[in-house]
Structures are given as C-alpha cells and as structure tokens.
Design a protein around this motif. Structure first.
Motif, PDB file in Angstrom:
ATOM      1  N   ALA C  76       0.813  -1.031  -0.070  1.00  9.61           N
ATOM      2  CA  ALA C  76       0.153  -0.025   0.183  1.00  9.61           C
ATOM      3  C   ALA C  76       0.776   1.362   0.017  1.00  9.61           C
ATOM      4  O   ALA C  76       0.420   2.337  -0.518  1.00  9.61           O
ATOM      5  CB  ALA C  76      -0.816   0.130   1.127  1.00  9.61           C
ATOM      6  N   THR C  77       2.043   1.352   0.669  1.00  6.46           N
ATOM      7  CA  THR C  77       2.782   2.523   0.671  1.00  6.46           C
ATOM      8  C   THR C  77       3.985   2.288  -0.206  1.00  6.46           C
ATOM      9  O   THR C  77       4.253   3.428  -0.774  1.00  6.46           O
ATOM     10  CB  THR C  77       3.066   2.813   2.244  1.00  6.46           C
ATOM     11  N   VAL C  78       4.743   1.321  -0.091  1.00  5.48           N
ATOM     12  CA  VAL C  78       6.011   1.511  -1.156  1.00  5.48           C
ATOM     13  C   VAL C  78       5.357   1.190  -2.346  1.00  5.48           C
ATOM     14  O   VAL C  78       5.731   2.057  -3.441  1.00  5.48           O
ATOM     15  CB  VAL C  78       7.016   0.472  -0.608  1.00  5.48           C
ATOM     16  N   LEU C  79       4.634   0.425  -2.675  1.00  4.70           N
ATOM     17  CA  LEU C  79       4.136   0.265  -4.129  1.00  4.70           C
ATOM     18  C   LEU C  79       2.977   0.913  -4.460  1.00  4.70           C
ATOM     19  O   LEU C  79       2.449   1.033  -5.619  1.00  4.70           O
ATOM     20  CB  LEU C  79       3.872  -1.282  -4.453  1.00  4.70           C
ATOM     21  N   ASN C  80       2.453   1.672  -3.562  1.00  4.22           N
ATOM     22  CA  ASN C  80       1.244   2.484  -3.662  1.00  4.22           C
ATOM     23  C   ASN C  80      -0.026   1.804  -4.489  1.00  4.22           C
ATOM     24  O   ASN C  80      -0.704   2.311  -5.105  1.00  4.22           O
ATOM     25  CB  ASN C  80       1.532   3.662  -4.668  1.00  4.22           C
ATOM     26  N   TRP C  81      -0.111   0.629  -3.767  1.00  4.24           N
ATOM     27  CA  TRP C  81      -1.549   0.016  -4.388  1.00  4.24           C
ATOM     28  C   TRP C  81      -2.680   0.340  -3.643  1.00  4.24           C
ATOM     29  O   TRP C  81      -2.783   0.805  -2.464  1.00  4.24           O
ATOM     30  CB  TRP C  81      -1.307  -1.785  -4.230  1.00  4.24           C
ATOM     31  N   PHE C 144       2.352   9.969   4.051  1.00  6.59           N
ATOM     32  CA  PHE C 144       0.780  10.678   3.954  1.00  6.59           C
ATOM     33  C   PHE C 144       0.273  10.533   2.472  1.00  6.59           C
ATOM     34  O   PHE C 144      -0.885  10.362   2.380  1.00  6.59           O
ATOM     35  CB  PHE C 144       1.048  12.136   4.361  1.00  6.59           C
ATOM     36  N   ALA C 145       1.125  10.452   1.407  1.00  7.61           N
ATOM     37  CA  ALA C 145       0.567  10.188   0.337  1.00  7.61           C
ATOM     38  C   ALA C 145      -0.407   9.148   0.055  1.00  7.61           C
ATOM     39  O   ALA C 145      -1.289   8.928  -0.702  1.00  7.61           O
ATOM     40  CB  ALA C 145       1.525  10.332  -0.768  1.00  7.61           C
ATOM     41  N   SER C 146      -0.013   8.012   0.863  1.00  4.69           N
ATOM     42  CA  SER C 146      -0.839   6.826   0.776  1.00  4.69           C
ATOM     43  C   SER C 146      -2.153   7.008   0.981  1.00  4.69           C
ATOM     44  O   SER C 146      -3.258   6.258   0.613  1.00  4.69           O
ATOM     45  CB  SER C 146      -0.340   5.706   1.518  1.00  4.69           C
ATOM     46  N   ALA C 148      -3.933   9.644   0.250  1.00  3.94           N
ATOM     47  CA  ALA C 148      -4.686  10.485  -0.721  1.00  3.94           C
ATOM     48  C   ALA C 148      -5.629   9.995  -1.257  1.00  3.94           C
ATOM     49  O   ALA C 148      -6.682  10.172  -1.686  1.00  3.94           O
ATOM     50  CB  ALA C 148      -3.640  11.154  -1.536  1.00  3.94           C
ATOM     51  N   PRO C 149      -5.621   8.479  -2.042  1.00  2.00           N
ATOM     52  CA  PRO C 149      -6.576   7.941  -2.756  1.00  2.00           C
ATOM     53  C   PRO C 149      -7.928   7.638  -1.961  1.00  2.00           C
ATOM     54  O   PRO C 149      -8.906   7.742  -2.510  1.00  2.00           O
ATOM     55  CB  PRO C 149      -5.971   6.593  -3.154  1.00  2.00           C
ATOM     56  N   LEU C 150      -7.583   7.685  -0.648  1.00  4.18           N
ATOM     57  CA  LEU C 150      -8.931   7.226   0.259  1.00  4.18           C
ATOM     58  C   LEU C 150      -9.583   8.812   0.804  1.00  4.18           C
ATOM     59  O   LEU C 150     -10.262   8.730   1.650  1.00  4.18           O
ATOM     60  CB  LEU C 150      -8.372   6.730   1.541  1.00  4.18           C
ATOM     61  N   GLY C 151      -9.084   9.953   0.201  1.00  8.13           N
ATOM     62  CA  GLY C 151      -9.568  11.161   0.654  1.00  8.13           C
ATOM     63  C   GLY C 151      -9.197  11.738   1.603  1.00  8.13           C
ATOM     64  O   GLY C 151      -9.890  12.128   2.462  1.00  8.13           O
ATOM     65  N   GLY C 152      -7.971  11.550   1.757  1.00 14.00           N
ATOM     66  CA  GLY C 152      -7.114  12.045   3.025  1.00 14.00           C
ATOM     67  C   GLY C 152      -7.334  11.235   4.508  1.00 14.00           C
ATOM     68  O   GLY C 152      -7.869  10.338   4.266  1.00 14.00           O
ATOM     69  N   ALA C 153      -6.225  11.814   5.061  1.00 17.20           N
ATOM     70  CA  ALA C 153      -5.908  10.854   6.342  1.00 17.20           C
ATOM     71  C   ALA C 153      -7.266  10.751   7.350  1.00 17.20           C
ATOM     72  O   ALA C 153      -7.499   9.517   7.659  1.00 17.20           O
ATOM     73  CB  ALA C 153      -4.969  11.466   7.224  1.00 17.20           C
ATOM     74  N   ARG C 154      -7.903  11.756   7.485  1.00 19.41           N
ATOM     75  CA  ARG C 154      -9.241  11.648   8.080  1.00 19.41           C
ATOM     76  C   ARG C 154     -10.078  10.496   7.905  1.00 19.41           C
ATOM     77  O   ARG C 154     -10.661   9.821   8.577  1.00 19.41           O
ATOM     78  CB  ARG C 154     -10.003  13.018   8.320  1.00 19.41           C
ATOM     79  N   ARG C 155     -10.345  10.827   6.572  1.00 18.39           N
ATOM     80  CA  ARG C 155     -11.587   9.614   5.883  1.00 18.39           C
ATOM     81  C   ARG C 155     -10.755   8.221   5.736  1.00 18.39           C
ATOM     82  O   ARG C 155     -11.554   7.225   6.017  1.00 18.39           O
ATOM     83  CB  ARG C 155     -11.789  10.315   4.585  1.00 18.39           C
ATOM     84  N   ALA C 156      -9.482   8.113   5.564  1.00 18.48           N
ATOM     85  CA  ALA C 156      -8.780   6.939   5.531  1.00 18.48           C
ATOM     86  C   ALA C 156      -9.185   6.275   6.765  1.00 18.48           C
ATOM     87  O   ALA C 156      -9.344   4.823   6.824  1.00 18.48           O
ATOM     88  CB  ALA C 156      -7.443   7.089   5.304  1.00 18.48           C
ATOM     89  N   LEU C 157      -9.081   6.889   7.650  1.00 15.41           N
ATOM     90  CA  LEU C 157      -8.991   6.206   9.179  1.00 15.41           C
ATOM     91  C   LEU C 157     -10.332   5.666   9.176  1.00 15.41           C
ATOM     92  O   LEU C 157     -10.862   4.479   9.944  1.00 15.41           O
ATOM     93  CB  LEU C 157      -8.877   7.296  10.431  1.00 15.41           C
ATOM     94  N   GLY C 231      -0.252   3.679  10.820  1.00 16.49           N
ATOM     95  CA  GLY C 231       0.619   4.264  10.057  1.00 16.49           C
ATOM     96  C   GLY C 231       2.102   3.796  10.240  1.00 16.49           C
ATOM     97  O   GLY C 231       2.935   4.392   9.692  1.00 16.49           O
ATOM     98  N   MET C 232       2.398   2.973  10.925  1.00 14.54           N
ATOM     99  CA  MET C 232       3.879   2.202  11.058  1.00 14.54           C
ATOM    100  C   MET C 232       3.855   0.987  11.464  1.00 14.54           C
ATOM    101  O   MET C 232       2.685   0.424  12.060  1.00 14.54           O
ATOM    102  CB  MET C 232       4.410   3.168  12.022  1.00 14.54           C
ATOM    103  N   ILE C 233       4.970   0.253  11.243  1.00 13.70           N
ATOM    104  CA  ILE C 233       4.986  -1.261  11.863  1.00 13.70           C
ATOM    105  C   ILE C 233       6.243  -1.365  12.003  1.00 13.70           C
ATOM    106  O   ILE C 233       7.356  -0.810  11.338  1.00 13.70           O
ATOM    107  CB  ILE C 233       4.399  -2.276  10.479  1.00 13.70           C
TER     108      ILE C 233
END
Ligand SMILES: Nc1ncnc2c1ncn2[C@@H]1O[C@H](COP(=O)(O)OP(=O)(O)OP(=O)(O)O)[C@@H](O)[C@H]1O
Ligand SMILES: [Mg+2]
Lengths: 250, 286, 321
Positions: C76-81, C144-146, C148-157, C231-233
């Motif tokens: 999701a974040t490195v390959l941006n899927w 943070f860019a990851s 974006a496709p979900l409509g920003g961090a707030r919506r993504a959560l 946001g992290m692992i």
C-alpha cells in the motif's frame, strides 16, 4: 465367488519383534472370515496393515481389484474397507449421532451432511442404539461403545468390515445380540473379517478361519477342520481352556 | 588461538547456563508431561533474587546460589499447588494456560516492583588470559557452577531414593504407583527442582549480563530449543544440548550480525522438531 | 440453512452496532476503542478455528497478523497499491505461507506442535527484523501520500475502521459456517481423536493444513488494515509474543470451540485490558489481574463464560449454536 481381499506375503517388524511374518490369504466376497490366535499373535497388527494404519515391510494388499498397499487409512475407507478398534475410540466430546455421521460423511460414499444424518439414524436403528443418538459418546457403557464402533464403520457403507474383538467384555445377552447383528450385516451384502477370542461365537459365525501364531499363519480352513488341526491345538497348548473350547465348539 | 575459537569457548561457557535452565524445563516435562510456561518468569526471579541477595550481603555471588536454590524449591512447591497439581493429566491446553497465568502474575508483579529497566549484579571474578585472549572470570565461574549443579542433580536422580522415585514416575507413572510410590509427592518434588534450576540459571545469567524482569522470556525460548534438541524429558541431555547451542552461537557470531542468530536457532528448532520429534539424542521411532 | 441461525443475525446486528455507535456523533475515541475490540474478536475467532475446532494450540497466531501488516503496508505505501487490494493480497500471501508451514509443522502433535508455533513466530520475527526491503528492525512508515486515494488521512481512518468491522463480521460468519459444515465435523473429529478420525476417513493432513491456512487469512487482512491505520509497523509490535498469548487467554475466557465464546472473550478481555491500562492505580497490575483471571477461569470454568452459561441455562445452547 470372487476374491474381495487378497493379502500376499505381508510382514511387519517392531524393533526385534516380528509381529506379522509373511502372511497370505484371500477373503471371498460375501464371506465371514474369522481370525484367531493367542494373545500377541499379531491379529490386530494384521488389521492395522490391511487398513493402512501401519505400512507393510513386505508384501501387497489387493482390495476389490485395487492395490491398496501403502495407502493411508482414510483412502482405504473411501474404497469401502472400514474397521472397528479393539480398544474402543469414541469421539468423546461428540454425541453418538455425530460420531456415526462422521463415519457416513467420510466413508465410501463421501456423503453430504444431510445424507449422512439419514444414514447415521438408519445405522443406529440397525445396531439398536437409536434411543441413544443424542447421548454424549463418553457416557456410554462399554457394550454400547463397541456397538458405536460397529455403527460408525457401517455408516461408511463398506464392502468389507474388519471387526476387532467386538464381543470381548460383553455379557451373554449382549453377545447374542451382537452375533445376530453380524449375521445381518453379512446378509445385507457386506463381507466380514473378524478377530475374536470368544470361540463359540467365531466357530459358529465364520465360513472359514485363519489362525495366527507368533505372527505366522498356521492354518486357514473351515471351523470344523481348524479345531482338528494339530498345529492350532499346539499353539493353544499354553491356554488349555481354549483347547477345550475349540473342541467344545466343533 | 583464532578469534572463532575464543568465541566458541565463550559460547560453550554460556551454553552450559542455557543447559542448566533447560534441565529444569526438561525435568518437569519428562516427569509430568507439563510444559512449564512459568519457566521464563522463574528465570527472571532468579536474576532479581540474586540482585537482592547480593545487594544485601555483598558476598561472593556464586555462594549465594545455595540459598537461592532453597528459595526456588519453596517457590516451586507453592506454584505446584497453585497451578499445576490439578492440570496433571488434563489436556495439554490446560497446563499451558495455568502455568502461563502464573507467568503473567509474576511478570506483572515484577514489573510493578522493578519496572522494566535494566539491573545488574556488580560482582566480578578475575579472568584468565591465554595468549592474546582473556576469558571473563564470571563466564568461567557461571559455567562451572552450572556444571556442578547439573552433576549434583544427576547424582540425586541416580543415587537417592527420592531421585529414583522421580525417574520411576517419569518412566511409567501407573507402574510406579503400583509399587507404592506416591506420585503426587514425586511430581511436586520434581516440579520444585525444575523451578529451582530455572532460578539458579537466572541467578547465573545475572552475573553475566544486565537484565530486566522481561529477560526470562528469551531464555525460556532458548530452553525450549535446547529441550527439544535433547529430546523431551532428558535432563542431562539438555545440559549437553545447551552447551551445543552455545557453541553454535559462538561459532556463527563472528560471521553474521547477532540479529540473525534467533532466525538460525529457531529455524533449526522447527526443523529438528519435525525431523527428530524425539530429539537428536532420542531413540529412533519405537 | 445458515440464514435460519439466530447467531448469524446476532453477528450482523453486532457489526451494525459497531458501525453505528461511533458514527452517531463522530466519536473518534469510541471508534479507536471499538477497533481494538474488533481486532481482538478477529484474532480470537480465527485462533478458535485451530484451538477450539481442531484441538491444535497455536502460540504463534499473531505471526499471521504481523506478516499481513508487513505485506499490506509494503504494497500500500511502497508500491502504492489500493488499500483493499493490498489487504487482500496480504491475506492470500500469508495464507499460502501458512499452508506451506502448516504442511511441515502439522506433522507434529500436541505439545510439540505448540512449541513449533513459537519457533515459527520467533523465526519469522527474526527474519523480518533483518529483511532490508521491510526496513529491518526500524520497520516501515505509511507516507501521507498513501492516504490521498482514500480522500485524506481523516477519511482513510474511518474507511479502515469500516473495513475492519467487515473483517470482524466475516470472521464470525466464517467460524459459524465451518462449525455447521462437513469440513467442520471433520475438524471436530480430529480434535477428539486424530487417529480415530483418520480411520473413519478424514484426511487429517489436508484438513489441518487447510484450517491452519484459513485461520491465517482474515487476521492477515486485519493486520494489513490495522497497521495501515496506525501508520507504522516494526518487528516488535507486529509479532508481539505477549499479544499472541493473550489471544489464547481471550479464547479461554469466552469459551473455546464456540463462535459466541470467541467473540465474547475477545471483546471482554480487550475492554478489561484497556480499562486496566488506562486506570492510574491498576495499570501497573494489568498483567497480574489478567493472569489471576485466567487462572480462575481455567480452574473453575474450563468451558469459559459460554460453557458456564450452557451449564447454567442448558437451553441457551440451542439458541447460541
Ligand atoms: N505399535 C507397536 N509397537 C511395538 N510393538 C507392537 C506394536 N503393536 C503391536 N506390537 C506388538 O506386536 C505383537 C502383536 O500385537 P497384536 O496387537 O497384533 O496382537 P493381537 O494378536 O491382536 O493380541 P490380542 O489378542 O491381545 O489383541 C505384540 O507382541 C505387541 O506387543
Ligand atoms: Mg488385538
């Protein structure tokens, strides 16, 4: 008659002990074949070889025209060879009915749950346990646990049924009922291969008898001939009362 | 002498402490078929027990092993009655859970008392110098102590009545009971010894490295590895397997980053479990 | 058939409740509480497939969750899927790995298997801690860019929250479905007596490997979603041994072998733990209390809360199962 089970020169060794040595025999379709021998003769081990619990060291086993040597027990059941255990092994946490449903589900016909349920009820009726269908398996008496063993095996709709001392530990009434049941099973077209120490019963039930001693076959003949066989009498010499019973039964 | 040899000798010394810890686990397993998940916390208690005793007495740390072993025996008896006696012969899940529960309680209390910050026991024995290499005195002292305790245990198991009773119960409990051995008492004693061994090994570790209340977990895992390598329920085998594990660590550590060692150890562990379920020293299939 | 089970409707009602409660007044704190409960239920109910249904104690169940998190985050974040695709692929990947591992370690029985699962957990953790593409011991961060496709961090959560609730409902439905199936019956037979099951015709090798693999799927999906949300692992939080063991505690508390028990145990224990951890006086003693509780449950009510309920009100069994 055609051969249902052909066992050719099978052996099994446990460490230094030759539990079964070079045993060959044939079981005909529709037959009740008895298997007797002193304690530790290798009877149960022979069953374990036939249904694949143990791998044979040598020899081959042909069932219903297929070579089943080396196949695992679950594969063997699918081909129509079911068995009971000498030391009963109910699935304790499950009900009697569920135990038998397992037998039907995973037996020869690999029935669906719904069909298996019907089969199980039918088989429980047949073995006289219909009223206990919902009892927990662990709560049964030994006599009923033995019947449950038979019921589970029957639910697999086998062509051949291996019965390992299903009479041991039963009282005379229960023995009579079980003998009756075994006859009916045979009459319904299932061949039977049975181990038994209750001489009277096995002499009456069997068409032919196979005798093992120290892992080796010492006789294979109709009951009347087996009791006259000097090797058999000698094998049982250590057990004089059994010699009497052998004589008495003929 | 080459660096790898020195590293292996050091590994061997530490390995005997692993072995001592594993002996405790193995003894309990062999005698009562219980995987003792309090093991790690008992190792940790051994570390803090040593810390407390040493701070209070400032005597030779290795002499303090004796009182700590006595404490371990008493603690073992308490834990036995609290969590083990009633799970013997129950499904494996039950004994795992009840011992794990005790583990949680001990770790929880330990965390409340000592937090999770590191402690150490400030005691050192002069080292031995061979050529350009110096072997830490504490490593040598800890290893010798471990071997002495292991030998004493072996002597106890083979020579004393109680020891023979333990072996008889491990071998065949039903038969031992027929011979008039009270198996509950024997199980209790075996469990207590197992705990005492865990504490002793923790006490030894505390003289080698800094530790926290959570440090026991890592040694518990190593004990599993060692116990399985040796074959379950073979205490003396466990000592040898522990030494081998230490040797292995010593042999590979000059070549790879330390962080790879758990992968090697536990990869080996899983492979050994599958390939030799009875342990490398175990008999072939019965 | 399954539509007639009351429990199915209970599960759906529970999921609806989880969706509705925080939404009512956009209560983020409540959402964060509930997501932890949902994850606990996901882990417990899937663990139940192994422990409760098949009788195999898996100490390393958390490895599926952690690996799922790693694979998912990487995709999701490195390959941006797309997040959902990444989570699904994470689930599939981990299931396939579990199948391979399972075919090896499931040859072991009882305690030996339990030990091997610890070995797998520690070995995987050590591997990941050394694996360069996954950031070794420092792990990975979600850019943070990851979001974006979900409509920003707030919506993504919020989106990940709903997805997790979906995974929770799926977990429970899966448990229920297996319980009522022929496959489930075969597993129960293995649990009761594996050798007897084999003689009755159950292919235990294949069944065990399948259930081990199945029990990996949804936890891995949940791991992917959850670590994305966080946001992290890193290796120590992804493969936390303690959490793995706490999963077993939850299962025992609720009642192993039952769907309702696994959900109940997961939810109750998670709430209890959160309460203890945030309480100023008790936080130090959270492990002590949890341990004592476990000891009591195992000793006094080995069937867990559900088992206790069944004994108290035998009729309840028919309703719940
Ligand atoms: N798994 C095994 N490992 C080692 N030895 C075994 C094993 N199974 C059976 N044996 C040994 O093989 C011999 C034959 O055992 P088996 O159970 O086949 O005898 P049996 O004829 O069925 O006796 P019984 O009439 O007492 O049931 C015995 O000496 C037994 O101890
Ligand atoms: Mg026999």
């Amino acid at each position: 008659m055609t051969a249902l089970l052909e066992v050719q020169g099978v052996s099994k060794r446990f460490g230094g002990l030759q539990a079964v040595g070079d045993v060959s025999f044939t079981l005909q379709e529709g037959e009740i074949l008895g298997l007797i021998g002193p304690n530790g003769a290798g009877k149960t081990t022979l069953f374990n070889l036939v249904n694949g619990v143990y791998k044979t060291d040598t020899g081959s086993i042909i069932f219903s025209g297929k070579n089943i040597t080396g196949r695992s027990p679950d594969q063997v059941v699918h081909l129509g060879l079911a068995r009971t255990h000498q030391i009963v092994r109910p699935l304790n946490g499950m009900s009697v009915l569920e135990n038998v449903i397992v037998g039907a589900c995973y037996g020869r016909e690999y029935q669906s749950l719904r069909a298996a349920r019907a089969t199980a009820l039918e088989v429980l009726e047949q073995v006289g346990m219909a009223s206990r269908a919902n009892s927990p398996a662990h709560s049964l008496t030994l006599a009923f646990k033995k019947r449950l063993e038979v019921a589970r095996a029957l639910a697999a709709r086998p062509k051949l049924l291996l019965l390992d001392e299903v009479l041991a530990g039963l009282n005379p009434t229960e023995i009579a009922q079980m003998i009756d049941l075994i006859r009916k099973i045979r009459d319904s077209g299932v061949s039977v291969f049975m181990i038994e120490h209750v001489m009277q019963a096995i002499m009456n039930l069997s068409d032919r008898i196979l005798v093992l001693n120290l892992g080796h076959k010492i006789a294979e003949a109709p009951p009347a001939e087996v009791v006259k066989n000097p090797d058999v009498v000698e094998a049982y010499l250590g057990f004089p009362d059994i010699v009497d019973k052998l004589r008495g039964a003929s | 002498m080459s660096g790898i040899l020195a590293s292996m000798i050091d590994g061997l010394l530490i390995g005997s402490v692993y072995g001592l810890a594993a002996m405790g686990l193995s003894l309990i397993w062999g005698v009562m078929d219980v995987i003792n998940l309090t093991h790690g916390s008992m190792i940790a208690l051994g570390m803090f027990g040593m810390y407390l005793l040493f701070s209070a007495t400032a005597s030779n740390a290795y002499f303090l092993l004796a009182p700590l072993i006595v404490v371990g025996l008493v603690l073992g008896i308490i834990v036995y009655w609290l969590a083990v006696n009633w799970v013997v012969d129950r499904p494996i899940l039950m004994s795992l859970l009840s011992t794990f529960a005790v583990n949680m309680v001990v770790i929880g209390l330990g965390t409340a008392i000592w937090s999770t910050s590191p402690y150490n026991v400030n005691f050192s024995v002069p080292g031995i110098t061979v050529g350009e290499y110096t072997f830490t005195g504490n490593h040598i002292a800890a290893a010798s102590s471990a071997v002495v305790i292991a030998l004493l245990l072996e002597l106890f198991l083979r020579r004393t009545r109680a020891g023979k009773a333990i072996r008889a119960v491990a071998d065949n409990r039903a038969a031992a009971e027929l011979m008039g051995i009270s198996s509950t008492r024997v199980l209790m004693v075996a469990f207590a010894i197992g705990i005492a061994l865990a504490m002793a090994s923790g006490a030894l570790v505390s003289t080698l490295f800094p530790f926290t209340i959570l440090s026991g977990a890592g040694y518990q895992l190593k004990s599993f590895v060692v116990t399985v390598l040796a074959g379950l329920g073979k205490p003396f085998g466990a000592l040898i397997a522990g030494v081998l594990l230490g040797l292995l660590e010593g042999a590979v550590s000059p070549f790879i980053a330390v962080s790879w060692i758990p992968l090697i150890e536990f990869g080996l562990f899983v492979v050994v479990l599958i390939a030799f379920p009875r342990g490398i020293f175990g008999k072939a299939t019965a | 058939m399954i539509l007639r089970r009351p429990l199915l409707w209970l599960i759906l009602a529970l999921a609806a409740l989880f969706v509705w409660l925080p939404l009512r007044n956009h209560d983020v704190a409540l959402r964060e509480d509930l997501i932890l409960v949902a994850v606990a239920i996901i882990l417990t109910s899937n663990l139940n497939l192994m422990i409760g249904y098949t009788g195999y104690v898996n100490f390393g169940h958390i490895v599926f969750y952690g690996l799922g998190g790693y694979v998912g985050l990487y995709l999701a974040t490195v390959l941006n899927w797309n997040l959902i695709v990444a989570a699904l692929i994470a689930g599939v990947t981990v299931s396939v790995l579990a199948l391979l591992f399972g075919l090896g370690i499931l040859r072991l029985r009882g305690a030996y298997f339990a030990l091997a699962t610890i070995g797998v957990l520690v070995a995987v953790q050590a591997f990941v801690a050394n694996f360069e593409p996954w950031g070794r011991s420092t792990g990975m961060y979600v850019s943070f860019a990851s979001y974006a496709p979900l409509g920003g961090a707030r919506r993504a959560l919020w989106i990940t929250y709903y997805l997790i609730i979906g995974v929770m409902a799926l977990s429970l439905v899966l448990s229920l479905g297996i319980r009522r199936s022929k496959f489930g019956l075969g597993l129960f037979a293995i649990r009761e007596d594996e050798d007897a099951a084999i003689v009755l015709g159950v292919n235990a090798t294949v069944y065990k490997a399948i259930i081990y693999s199945v029990s990996a799927f949804l936890p891995a999906v949940a791991g992917a979603l959850m670590f994305f949300k966080n946001g992290m692992i890193d290796p120590s939080i992804a493969f936390e041994y303690m959490l793995s063991l706490e999963g077993i505690v939850m299962l025992m508390l609720g009642g192993q072998g039952t769907v309702a028990g696994s959900a109940l145990g997961g939810a109750l224990y998670e709430r209890l733990r959160s309460y203890l951890l945030t309480s100023p006086r008790l936080s130090e003693f959270h492990l002590v209390i949890a341990g004592a509780l476990l000891l009591l449950v195992v000793r006094l009510a080995p069937g867990g809360l559900i088992g206790w309920l069944y004994r108290l009100v035998p009729r309840s069994r028919e309703v719940v199962e």
